[in-house]
Design a protein around this motif. Sequence first.
Motif, mmCIF file in Angstrom:
data_model
loop_
_atom_site.group_PDB
_atom_site.id
_atom_site.type_symbol
_atom_site.label_atom_id
_atom_site.label_comp_id
_atom_site.label_asym_id
_atom_site.label_seq_id
_atom_site.Cartn_x
_atom_site.Cartn_y
_atom_site.Cartn_z
ATOM 1 N N ASP A 47 40.782 91.930 78.504
ATOM 2 C CA ASP A 47 40.676 93.220 79.191
ATOM 3 C C ASP A 47 41.473 93.277 80.486
ATOM 4 N N ASN A 48 42.148 92.187 80.853
ATOM 5 C CA ASN A 48 43.020 92.193 82.037
ATOM 6 C C ASN A 48 44.485 92.440 81.657
ATOM 7 N N ASP A 49 44.705 93.045 80.490
ATOM 8 C CA ASP A 49 46.033 93.416 79.985
ATOM 9 C C ASP A 49 46.916 92.227 79.617
ATOM 10 N N THR A 50 46.284 91.094 79.276
ATOM 11 C CA THR A 50 47.036 89.950 78.770
ATOM 12 C C THR A 50 46.546 89.647 77.360
ATOM 13 N N VAL A 51 47.428 89.042 76.571
ATOM 14 C CA VAL A 51 47.076 88.630 75.213
ATOM 15 C C VAL A 51 47.644 87.231 74.998
#
Length: 118
Positions: A47-51
């Motif tokens: 959910d912190n815009d990392t994958v």
Amino acid sequence: MKKARFPLLAVLVLLLLAACGDSKSDLIGKWTGTESAGGGGTVTFNDNDTVLIEMGVFNNSFEWTVEDNTLNLYTTKEGKQELSYQYEIEKESKDNVTLYELDEEGKRVEGSTIKLVK
């Protein structure tokens, strides 16, 4: 008669918008991924815009966004976007998603898919 039609139209629009859902929040979590070439592994959308993608020898972190049902994966260096991939999202169910790789023109790359299962 016009008064009755407006509330009905408003309700229909709200239902359609609710059905669209937020594709980004739907992806958050850990998925098992299988590529069309047969390789597999895990894909974890945070959910912190990392994958984090761990598939075979390919282990990499990206930043990610979803716009108009398109998943954008990219890396940045010194504020500039470097490596990027785009995938069309096809949601089969809450726990089954297929990603179709897109070329520079936004067209599906033949035979290049990733199936995700939660």
